[in-house]
Design an enzyme around this catalytic site. Sequence first.
Site, mmCIF file in Angstrom:
data_model
loop_
_atom_site.group_PDB
_atom_site.id
_atom_site.type_symbol
_atom_site.label_atom_id
_atom_site.label_comp_id
_atom_site.label_asym_id
_atom_site.label_seq_id
_atom_site.Cartn_x
_atom_site.Cartn_y
_atom_site.Cartn_z
ATOM 1 N N CYS A 160 0.819 -1.226 0.000
ATOM 2 C CA CYS A 160 0.000 0.000 0.000
ATOM 3 C C CYS A 160 0.842 1.261 0.000
ATOM 4 O O CYS A 160 0.481 2.264 -0.602
ATOM 5 C CB CYS A 160 -0.887 0.047 1.238
ATOM 6 S SG CYS A 160 -2.097 -1.244 1.302
ATOM 7 N N CYS A 208 13.445 5.655 0.455
ATOM 8 C CA CYS A 208 12.139 5.995 -0.128
ATOM 9 C C CYS A 208 11.136 5.855 1.007
ATOM 10 O O CYS A 208 11.438 6.223 2.138
ATOM 11 C CB CYS A 208 11.807 5.080 -1.313
ATOM 12 S SG CYS A 208 11.739 3.334 -0.897
HETATM 13 N N1 LIG Z 1 4.463 -10.374 11.135
HETATM 14 C C1 LIG Z 1 3.672 -9.419 11.624
HETATM 15 N N2 LIG Z 1 3.374 -9.391 12.947
HETATM 16 C C2 LIG Z 1 2.574 -8.433 13.471
HETATM 17 N N3 LIG Z 1 2.047 -7.438 12.735
HETATM 18 C C3 LIG Z 1 2.320 -7.408 11.423
HETATM 19 C C4 LIG Z 1 3.138 -8.398 10.794
HETATM 20 N N4 LIG Z 1 3.230 -8.099 9.476
HETATM 21 C C5 LIG Z 1 2.511 -6.979 9.285
HETATM 22 N N5 LIG Z 1 1.968 -6.562 10.436
HETATM 23 C C6 LIG Z 1 1.152 -5.364 10.675
HETATM 24 O O1 LIG Z 1 0.018 -5.415 9.841
HETATM 25 C C7 LIG Z 1 -0.432 -4.077 9.619
HETATM 26 C C8 LIG Z 1 -0.832 -3.939 8.172
HETATM 27 O O2 LIG Z 1 -1.446 -2.696 8.038
HETATM 28 P P1 LIG Z 1 -1.612 -1.946 6.664
HETATM 29 O O3 LIG Z 1 -1.811 -2.940 5.580
HETATM 30 O O4 LIG Z 1 -2.714 -0.949 6.811
HETATM 31 O O5 LIG Z 1 -0.205 -1.268 6.406
HETATM 32 P P2 LIG Z 1 0.687 -0.213 7.204
HETATM 33 O O6 LIG Z 1 2.059 -0.834 7.323
HETATM 34 O O7 LIG Z 1 0.020 0.237 8.456
HETATM 35 O O8 LIG Z 1 0.692 1.031 6.237
HETATM 36 P P3 LIG Z 1 1.600 1.410 4.979
HETATM 37 O O9 LIG Z 1 1.877 0.109 4.254
HETATM 38 O O10 LIG Z 1 0.753 2.348 4.192
HETATM 39 O O11 LIG Z 1 2.825 2.039 5.552
HETATM 40 C C9 LIG Z 1 0.699 -3.138 10.023
HETATM 41 O O12 LIG Z 1 0.341 -2.427 11.180
HETATM 42 C C10 LIG Z 1 1.866 -4.085 10.274
HETATM 43 O O13 LIG Z 1 2.746 -3.642 11.300
#
Ligand SMILES: Nc1ncnc2c1ncn2[C@@H]1O[C@H](COP(=O)(O)OP(=O)(O)OP(=O)(O)O)[C@@H](O)[C@H]1O
Length: 351
Positions: A187, A321
Amino acid sequence: MSLTREERKQYDRHILLDEIGEKGQLKLKKARVLVIGAGGLGCAILQYLTAAGIGTIGVIDDDVIEQSNLQRQILYTIDDVGKSKAATTIKRLSRLNPFINFHLFQEKLNSKNAIELFNDYDIIVDGSDNFPTRYLANDAAVITNKPLVYGAIFKFEGQVSVFNYKGSATYRCLYPTSPDPKDSPNCSDIGVLGVLPGIIGSLQANEVIKMVCGIGNVLSNQLLTYNMLTMQQMVLTYKKNTSIEINELNPDYNYACGIKVDDYGITKNQLKALHENYDLLDVRELHERELHHIGGHHIPLSELEKRSSEITTDRDLVVYCKSGIRSKKAVQILKQIGFKNTLFYLNDSIF
Ligand SMILES: Nc1ncnc2c1ncn2[C@@H]1O[C@H](COP(=O)(O)OP(=O)(O)OP(=O)(O)O)[C@@H](O)[C@H]1O
């Protein structure tokens, strides 16, 4: 275990439903659900599970809230920027429903903690945004014999399914191998419609409620796809692949998904260890740089080849980035052009 007077008041509209009633509401109270990720999907999943009265909810996320999350991560406010997602979620949701027992895990789900964590819950819900976590959650769910509610979003489209429900097909039956990382941007690089995770996350919560109460048809062996632009939904059927056996977790799901953490990718903390003995290059678009930057020269990735002569450094160069994808590409381009100095890219968020 029974419902208190206050709980009966809170859940009255569920209790009125013949399909749920007091019996179903008690099942919800007894249920223990772990939600991976408190981001776009997680906010919707967690809000509805909390409102529905799932008695014990675990939240695992190691991330902090960024301003760009607020467009879709509706549990947070501008005052929360920089704070822990998991802790803020629990603080907010405790106000929505004081009868829930929350478990806070400010860490990443990984091969070391997954089995122990999953063992403590009845149902796992995946609100993460990356392939290594999806395969890890799948394998851990199979090993611990827990149903896993999957959701994923991409720009204007979302998917929902339930894996390993009473022996049903799993993520590996649907997607045996992960895509090449360069074909799967996230995203932060391509954007996402803010309403989409709200809808997909709500559908995931709905699957949990159905499983707990034993009502309706669970989306097992089925994949629901949802397109926000055409408003078309499809339910595709897929089969369990009995030749796939999962007996233990892979020690490194990043590596297994082709995400090779090579020598040139560094984190913000590793950057500090370089003691400012480097030059910085920002390869994001101008509008992103205007919002926030950490200094250095600016050349958007799309202009890098033709403007590479502007980089006259013979010190180490750290390219950054938003998330590491464009800066990694920039390092490859600079190497191809013949840059001889040490090139690093920052592989985590600059915020
Ligand atoms: N292995 C994992 N363990 C715990 N949380 C996770 C793991 N992988 C991803 N996440 C969490 O899942 C969430 C996914 O949220 P989202 O898809 O809205 O993306 P984001 O990282 O908050 O935003 P962006 O990609 O725009 O920076 C995030 O808060 C991320 O930290």
